[in-house]
Design a protein around this motif. Structure first.
Motif, PDB file in Angstrom:
ATOM      1  N   VAL A 215       3.932  20.004  27.335  1.00 25.27           N
ATOM      2  CA  VAL A 215       4.529  19.976  25.997  1.00 25.27           C
ATOM      3  C   VAL A 215       3.693  19.044  25.127  1.00 25.27           C
ATOM      4  N   VAL A 216       3.133  19.570  24.066  1.00 28.23           N
ATOM      5  CA  VAL A 216       2.348  18.780  23.128  1.00 28.23           C
ATOM      6  C   VAL A 216       3.258  18.386  21.962  1.00 28.23           C
ATOM      7  N   ALA A 217       3.539  17.115  21.831  1.00 30.63           N
ATOM      8  CA  ALA A 217       4.429  16.629  20.775  1.00 30.63           C
ATOM      9  C   ALA A 217       3.906  15.295  20.252  1.00 30.63           C
ATOM     10  N   VAL A 218       2.637  15.300  19.857  1.00 25.76           N
ATOM     11  CA  VAL A 218       1.981  14.050  19.448  1.00 25.76           C
ATOM     12  C   VAL A 218       2.099  13.769  17.952  1.00 25.76           C
ATOM     13  N   GLY A 219       2.803  14.644  17.230  1.00 28.13           N
ATOM     14  CA  GLY A 219       2.982  14.415  15.799  1.00 28.13           C
ATOM     15  C   GLY A 219       1.719  14.689  15.002  1.00 28.13           C
ATOM     16  N   SER A 220       1.694  14.157  13.801  1.00 30.63           N
ATOM     17  CA  SER A 220       0.547  14.348  12.912  1.00 30.63           C
ATOM     18  C   SER A 220      -0.059  12.997  12.564  1.00 30.63           C
ATOM     19  N   ALA A 221      -1.133  13.029  11.820  1.00 31.65           N
ATOM     20  CA  ALA A 221      -1.803  11.805  11.377  1.00 31.65           C
ATOM     21  C   ALA A 221      -1.777  11.752   9.853  1.00 31.65           C
ATOM     22  N   PRO A 222      -1.832  10.563   9.282  1.00 28.87           N
ATOM     23  CA  PRO A 222      -1.885  10.481   7.819  1.00 28.87           C
ATOM     24  C   PRO A 222      -3.152  11.145   7.284  1.00 28.87           C
ATOM     25  N   SER A 223      -3.033  11.808   6.164  1.00 25.75           N
ATOM     26  CA  SER A 223      -4.186  12.426   5.521  1.00 25.75           C
ATOM     27  C   SER A 223      -4.620  11.570   4.339  1.00 25.75           C
ATOM     28  N   THR A 224      -5.872  11.178   4.322  1.00 24.96           N
ATOM     29  CA  THR A 224      -6.380  10.317   3.249  1.00 24.96           C
ATOM     30  C   THR A 224      -6.706  11.099   1.987  1.00 24.96           C
ATOM     31  N   MET A 225      -6.704  12.418   2.077  1.00 28.15           N
ATOM     32  CA  MET A 225      -7.063  13.283   0.947  1.00 28.15           C
ATOM     33  C   MET A 225      -8.477  12.995   0.436  1.00 28.15           C
ATOM     34  N   GLY A 226      -9.274  12.338   1.278  1.00 24.37           N
ATOM     35  CA  GLY A 226     -10.637  12.013   0.873  1.00 24.37           C
ATOM     36  C   GLY A 226     -10.741  10.874  -0.112  1.00 24.37           C
ATOM     37  N   VAL A 227      -9.650  10.135  -0.304  1.00 25.63           N
ATOM     38  CA  VAL A 227      -9.645   9.028  -1.269  1.00 25.63           C
ATOM     39  C   VAL A 227     -10.279   7.790  -0.634  1.00 25.63           C
ATOM     40  N   LYS A 228     -11.233   7.223  -1.314  1.00 17.24           N
ATOM     41  CA  LYS A 228     -11.959   6.060  -0.819  1.00 17.24           C
ATOM     42  C   LYS A 228     -11.042   4.845  -0.691  1.00 17.24           C
ATOM     43  N   GLY A 229     -11.125   4.159   0.451  1.00 18.49           N
ATOM     44  CA  GLY A 229     -10.389   2.918   0.656  1.00 18.49           C
ATOM     45  C   GLY A 229      -9.014   3.061   1.265  1.00 18.49           C
ATOM     46  N   VAL A 230      -8.536   4.292   1.442  1.00 21.44           N
ATOM     47  CA  VAL A 230      -7.183   4.485   1.970  1.00 21.44           C
ATOM     48  C   VAL A 230      -7.063   3.935   3.391  1.00 21.44           C
ATOM     49  N   GLU A 231      -8.010   4.277   4.251  1.00 26.25           N
ATOM     50  CA  GLU A 231      -7.940   3.829   5.647  1.00 26.25           C
ATOM     51  C   GLU A 231      -8.058   2.311   5.760  1.00 26.25           C
ATOM     52  N   GLN A 232      -8.866   1.707   4.896  1.00 26.11           N
ATOM     53  CA  GLN A 232      -9.121   0.267   5.008  1.00 26.11           C
ATOM     54  C   GLN A 232      -7.987  -0.588   4.428  1.00 26.11           C
ATOM     55  N   TYR A 233      -7.384  -0.149   3.333  1.00 23.40           N
ATOM     56  CA  TYR A 233      -6.533  -1.062   2.576  1.00 23.40           C
ATOM     57  C   TYR A 233      -5.070  -0.657   2.436  1.00 23.40           C
ATOM     58  N   THR A 234      -4.683   0.524   2.897  1.00 25.23           N
ATOM     59  CA  THR A 234      -3.274   0.918   2.755  1.00 25.23           C
ATOM     60  C   THR A 234      -2.562   0.908   4.100  1.00 25.23           C
ATOM     61  N   ARG A 235      -1.259   0.920   4.033  1.00 22.81           N
ATOM     62  CA  ARG A 235      -0.430   1.050   5.233  1.00 22.81           C
ATOM     63  C   ARG A 235       0.183   2.449   5.225  1.00 22.81           C
ATOM     64  N   SER A 236       0.294   3.067   6.389  1.00 20.62           N
ATOM     65  CA  SER A 236       0.888   4.395   6.485  1.00 20.62           C
ATOM     66  C   SER A 236       2.307   4.297   7.024  1.00 20.62           C
ATOM     67  N   LEU A 237       2.970   5.444   7.122  1.00 21.84           N
ATOM     68  CA  LEU A 237       4.364   5.482   7.568  1.00 21.84           C
ATOM     69  C   LEU A 237       4.507   6.458   8.738  1.00 21.84           C
ATOM     70  N   LYS A 238       3.762   6.206   9.816  1.00 19.60           N
ATOM     71  CA  LYS A 238       3.770   7.133  10.935  1.00 19.60           C
ATOM     72  C   LYS A 238       4.262   6.523  12.243  1.00 19.60           C
ATOM     73  N   GLU A 239       3.847   5.298  12.541  1.00 19.26           N
ATOM     74  CA  GLU A 239       4.118   4.715  13.852  1.00 19.26           C
ATOM     75  C   GLU A 239       4.987   3.458  13.725  1.00 19.26           C
ATOM     76  N   VAL A 240       5.539   3.034  14.869  1.00 18.22           N
ATOM     77  CA  VAL A 240       6.315   1.789  14.900  1.00 18.22           C
ATOM     78  C   VAL A 240       5.435   0.621  14.469  1.00 18.22           C
ATOM     79  N   GLY A 241       4.166   0.660  14.897  1.00 18.50           N
ATOM     80  CA  GLY A 241       3.236  -0.391  14.504  1.00 18.50           C
ATOM     81  C   GLY A 241       3.055  -0.465  12.995  1.00 18.50           C
ATOM     82  N   ASP A 242       3.106   0.699  12.326  1.00 19.79           N
ATOM     83  CA  ASP A 242       2.993   0.722  10.872  1.00 19.79           C
ATOM     84  C   ASP A 242       4.169  -0.021  10.237  1.00 19.79           C
ATOM     85  N   ALA A 243       5.361   0.225  10.748  1.00 17.70           N
ATOM     86  CA  ALA A 243       6.554  -0.431  10.209  1.00 17.70           C
ATOM     87  C   ALA A 243       6.472  -1.942  10.375  1.00 17.70           C
TER      88      ALA A 243
END
Length: 277
Positions: free
Chosen positions: A34-62
């Motif tokens: 059973v594959v149930a790994v969810g999805s990943a945040p999409s940066t939409m190609g916007v510069k700096g999203v991965e480096q400077y923003t927080r996402s809402l996907k994992e417990v670690g994010d919260a």
């Protein structure tokens, strides 16, 4: 983390929560997967999203978001801090005003004005929560009345809404968006920037899909109505959640067959009596 192989029925595990396992790789045979790994945040190609923003996907994010909020409030109380810097630290932005972004903004606003207000009464009055949305309204994929109601509630609670704004870059302490109405770029200093502007595919899902025939969806594994992954001959692989999409047959592809089935007298016309029978 790891990878799955539909042909050899093995799963290769490499790490867990970013921490390498004692044995770098090992195979696990399976009867059903059973594959149930969810999805990943999409940066939409916007510069700096991965480096400077927080996402809402994992417990670690919260946890990271909560820690950042407290850091911003505590830093804003330092003696001698400039008013502009204090306002920056207490400016919280959520990029994306779909259901996740709207819920986060509302919850953060409540958290500031209930729990944090007892600890930081002065700073809570200055703090501002704002959502930034590329379309003209928040919750734009929902019914218009629901969107209007949500916007009305946000105005009552003094939660900011910046619509018709496409984020073009996120820097360490400010985000830049393009104002479609004014046709210009605007910079906003921030203390916390949360990214909730879409979902993408996890590498393990993309890798798995590339090794299975008929898996041409860009963001998820295609399954049948029983959640069986299409293209796996033995039907022993299933997918569920955000990493899967049910590939149901389209009605228009079967219109001729349905018409023929209900056109009992074969006159090329469907009558009420034939549909009732």
């Amino acid at each position: 983390g790891g990878s799955a192989d539909s042909a050899h029925k093995t799963e290769v595990a490499k790490e867990r929560d970013g921490v390498p396992l004692n044995q770098k790789e090992f195979d696990l045979s399976y009867d059903f997967l059973v594959v149930a790994v969810g999805s990943a945040p999409s940066t939409m190609g916007v510069k700096g999203v991965e480096q400077y923003t927080r996402s809402l996907k994992e417990v670690g994010d919260a946890k990271a978001i909560r820690e950042k909020i407290f850091d911003c409030f505590e830093a804003s109380t330092y003696p001698g801090i400039e008013p502009e810097e204090k306002q920056r630290l207490l400016s919280f932005y959520c990029c994306g005003a779909g259901p996740t972004g709207v819920e986060f903004a509302a919850e953060l606003h409540d958290f500031i004005n209930s729990d944090l207000k007892e600890i930081f009464p002065e700073e809570s009055e200055i703090a501002k929560v704002t959502v930034i949305q590329s379309p003209g309204h928040i919750l734009n994929t929902f019914d218009e009345k629901l969107s209007q109601y949500a916007e009305e509630q946000f105005r009552k609670e003094h939660i900011g809404i910046i619509a018709n704004a496409r984020v073009v870059e996120v820097k360490e302490k400010e985000l830049v968006y393009f104002d479609k109405g004014a046709n210009k770029e605007v910079s906003l200093p921030y203390g916390l920037c949360v990214w909730s502007a879409g979902v993408g595919v996890r590498p393990i899902v993309a890798d798995l899909a590339s090794n299975i025939t008929h898996q041409d969806h860009q963001k998820a594994l295609k399954t049948d109505q029983f959640l069986r992954v299409k293209g796996v001959p033995k039907g022993n692989m299933f997918a569920a959640g955000d990493c899967a999409t049910i590939d149901l047959p389209r009605l228009k592809d079967h219109m001729r067959d349905l018409f023929a089935e209900y056109d009992v007298n074969n006159d090329g016309v469907l009558e009420i009596e034939e549909l009732e029978d």
